[in-house]
Scaffold this motif. Structure first.
Motif, PDB file in Angstrom:
ATOM      1  N   THR A 152       0.993  -0.948  -0.484  1.00 40.84           N
ATOM      2  CA  THR A 152      -0.300  -0.242  -0.077  1.00 40.84           C
ATOM      3  C   THR A 152       1.035   1.181   0.635  1.00 40.84           C
ATOM      4  N   ASN A 153       2.480   1.587   0.612  1.00 42.41           N
ATOM      5  CA  ASN A 153       2.952   2.417   0.549  1.00 42.41           C
ATOM      6  C   ASN A 153       4.543   2.390  -0.112  1.00 42.41           C
ATOM      7  N   HIS A 154       4.878   0.988  -0.214  1.00 44.14           N
ATOM      8  CA  HIS A 154       5.688   1.273  -1.520  1.00 44.14           C
ATOM      9  C   HIS A 154       5.501  -0.039  -2.589  1.00 44.14           C
ATOM     10  N   TYR A 155       6.569   0.140  -3.211  1.00 41.15           N
ATOM     11  CA  TYR A 155       6.886  -1.286  -4.515  1.00 41.15           C
ATOM     12  C   TYR A 155       8.130  -2.250  -4.241  1.00 41.15           C
ATOM     13  N   HIS A 156       7.781  -3.088  -5.128  1.00 45.82           N
ATOM     14  CA  HIS A 156       9.460  -3.919  -4.387  1.00 45.82           C
ATOM     15  C   HIS A 156       9.632  -3.988  -6.470  1.00 45.82           C
ATOM     16  N   LEU A 157      10.618  -3.945  -7.023  1.00 50.43           N
ATOM     17  CA  LEU A 157      10.855  -4.179  -8.844  1.00 50.43           C
ATOM     18  C   LEU A 157      12.447  -5.029  -8.125  1.00 50.43           C
ATOM     19  N   LEU A 158      12.488  -6.077  -9.531  1.00 47.20           N
ATOM     20  CA  LEU A 158      13.567  -6.312  -9.561  1.00 47.20           C
ATOM     21  C   LEU A 158      13.786  -7.142 -10.838  1.00 47.20           C
ATOM     22  N   ILE A 159      15.026  -5.799 -11.393  1.00 51.31           N
ATOM     23  CA  ILE A 159      16.216  -5.564 -12.130  1.00 51.31           C
ATOM     24  C   ILE A 159      17.002  -5.619 -12.017  1.00 51.31           C
ATOM     25  N   ARG A 160      17.244  -5.828 -13.641  1.00 46.21           N
ATOM     26  CA  ARG A 160      18.232  -6.815 -14.038  1.00 46.21           C
ATOM     27  C   ARG A 160      18.661  -4.953 -15.441  1.00 46.21           C
ATOM     28  N   SER A 161      19.531  -4.979 -15.901  1.00 47.38           N
ATOM     29  CA  SER A 161      19.509  -3.689 -16.202  1.00 47.38           C
ATOM     30  C   SER A 161      20.994  -3.232 -16.247  1.00 47.38           C
ATOM     31  N   GLU A 162      21.359  -4.090 -17.961  1.00 47.99           N
ATOM     32  CA  GLU A 162      22.816  -4.166 -18.489  1.00 47.99           C
ATOM     33  C   GLU A 162      22.686  -2.374 -19.055  1.00 47.99           C
ATOM     34  N   ASP A 163      22.609  -1.817 -19.657  1.00 52.27           N
ATOM     35  CA  ASP A 163      23.022  -0.626 -20.021  1.00 52.27           C
ATOM     36  C   ASP A 163      22.744   0.870 -19.999  1.00 52.27           C
ATOM     37  N   ILE A 207      22.785  -7.915  -6.230  1.00 48.43           N
ATOM     38  CA  ILE A 207      22.355  -9.294  -5.867  1.00 48.43           C
ATOM     39  C   ILE A 207      23.666 -10.674  -6.764  1.00 48.43           C
ATOM     40  N   ALA A 208      23.941 -11.063  -6.490  1.00 47.13           N
ATOM     41  CA  ALA A 208      25.268 -12.261  -6.803  1.00 47.13           C
ATOM     42  C   ALA A 208      25.804 -12.814  -7.778  1.00 47.13           C
ATOM     43  N   ASP A 209      24.575 -13.809  -7.617  1.00 51.25           N
ATOM     44  CA  ASP A 209      24.074 -15.032  -7.734  1.00 51.25           C
ATOM     45  C   ASP A 209      22.659 -16.083  -8.112  1.00 51.25           C
ATOM     46  N   LYS A 210      23.062 -17.053  -8.538  1.00 51.11           N
ATOM     47  CA  LYS A 210      21.434 -17.389  -8.942  1.00 51.11           C
ATOM     48  C   LYS A 210      20.405 -17.088  -7.939  1.00 51.11           C
ATOM     49  N   GLU A 211      20.938 -18.085  -6.415  1.00 56.04           N
ATOM     50  CA  GLU A 211      20.837 -18.112  -5.221  1.00 56.04           C
ATOM     51  C   GLU A 211      19.872 -17.362  -4.383  1.00 56.04           C
ATOM     52  N   GLY A 212      21.000 -15.879  -4.339  1.00 59.71           N
ATOM     53  CA  GLY A 212      20.547 -15.014  -4.444  1.00 59.71           C
ATOM     54  C   GLY A 212      19.113 -14.000  -4.808  1.00 59.71           C
ATOM     55  N   MET A 213      18.878 -14.317  -6.380  1.00 55.92           N
ATOM     56  CA  MET A 213      18.172 -13.732  -7.092  1.00 55.92           C
ATOM     57  C   MET A 213      16.428 -14.431  -6.687  1.00 55.92           C
ATOM     58  N   LEU A 214      16.913 -15.578  -6.171  1.00 58.61           N
ATOM     59  CA  LEU A 214      15.709 -16.335  -6.059  1.00 58.61           C
ATOM     60  C   LEU A 214      15.166 -15.766  -4.735  1.00 58.61           C
ATOM     61  N   GLU A 215      16.118 -15.962  -3.938  1.00 58.59           N
ATOM     62  CA  GLU A 215      15.591 -15.384  -2.525  1.00 58.59           C
ATOM     63  C   GLU A 215      14.880 -14.008  -2.235  1.00 58.59           C
ATOM     64  N   VAL A 216      15.490 -12.767  -3.659  1.00 53.39           N
ATOM     65  CA  VAL A 216      14.808 -12.352  -3.609  1.00 53.39           C
ATOM     66  C   VAL A 216      13.785 -12.237  -4.346  1.00 53.39           C
ATOM     67  N   SER A 217      13.432 -12.448  -4.981  1.00 58.87           N
ATOM     68  CA  SER A 217      12.024 -12.732  -5.442  1.00 58.87           C
ATOM     69  C   SER A 217      10.947 -13.834  -4.344  1.00 58.87           C
ATOM     70  N   ARG A 218      11.720 -14.579  -3.897  1.00 63.85           N
ATOM     71  CA  ARG A 218      10.817 -15.269  -3.164  1.00 63.85           C
ATOM     72  C   ARG A 218       9.611 -13.756  -2.411  1.00 63.85           C
ATOM     73  N   TYR A 219      11.218 -13.608  -1.544  1.00 68.10           N
ATOM     74  CA  TYR A 219      10.485 -12.335  -0.773  1.00 68.10           C
ATOM     75  C   TYR A 219       9.636 -10.857  -1.338  1.00 68.10           C
ATOM     76  N   ILE A 220       9.814 -10.965  -2.838  1.00 69.69           N
ATOM     77  CA  ILE A 220       8.542 -10.115  -3.513  1.00 69.69           C
ATOM     78  C   ILE A 220       7.577 -10.955  -3.589  1.00 69.69           C
ATOM     79  N   HIS A 221       8.134 -12.131  -4.302  1.00 71.08           N
ATOM     80  CA  HIS A 221       6.745 -12.430  -3.917  1.00 71.08           C
ATOM     81  C   HIS A 221       5.281 -13.266  -2.634  1.00 71.08           C
ATOM     82  N   LEU A 222       6.069 -13.484  -1.755  1.00 71.57           N
ATOM     83  CA  LEU A 222       5.324 -13.730  -0.625  1.00 71.57           C
ATOM     84  C   LEU A 222       5.061 -12.504   0.867  1.00 71.57           C
ATOM     85  N   ASN A 223       5.803 -11.063   0.139  1.00 68.13           N
ATOM     86  CA  ASN A 223       5.513 -10.408   0.928  1.00 68.13           C
ATOM     87  C   ASN A 223       3.828  -9.466   1.039  1.00 68.13           C
ATOM     88  N   PRO A 224       3.184  -9.204  -0.027  1.00 65.48           N
ATOM     89  CA  PRO A 224       1.968  -9.013   0.274  1.00 65.48           C
ATOM     90  C   PRO A 224       1.674 -10.070   0.670  1.00 65.48           C
TER      91      PRO A 224
END
Length: 88
Positions: free
Chosen positions: A2-13, A51-68
């Protein structure tokens, strides 16, 4: 959320700071125009973390999706109307 958002972004350019500045500025302009306001939409600068590795990416993705669910906004992550959960 309700008062913030989460984004998981990969930007190389484009630098992340430039990307977020553009994203937040456009949304703030939209919000202020829609509600005929001239206020600050965001209270603070965004928070970012590399985020340094795949495990970290999964952890953050899990956090974002379970936060609501943790916030008791929905019973299951797939019920959140703003979530990308169904893509995963």
């Amino acid at each position: 959320m309700t008062n913030h958002y989460h984004l998981l972004i990969r930007s190389e350019d484009t630098s992340f700071s430039k990307l977020m500045a553009l994203f937040n500025k456009r949304y703030a302009n939209y919000y202020n125009t829609k509600y005929r306001l001239t206020v600050h939409v965001y209270e603070k600068r965004f928070y970012d973390k590399m985020i340094a590795d795949k495990e970290g990416m999964l952890e953050v993705s899990r956090y974002i999706h379970l936060n609501p669910v943790e916030a008791k906004m929905v019973r299951k992550p797939e019920y959140s109307p703003w979530s990308s959960y169904h893509f995963f």
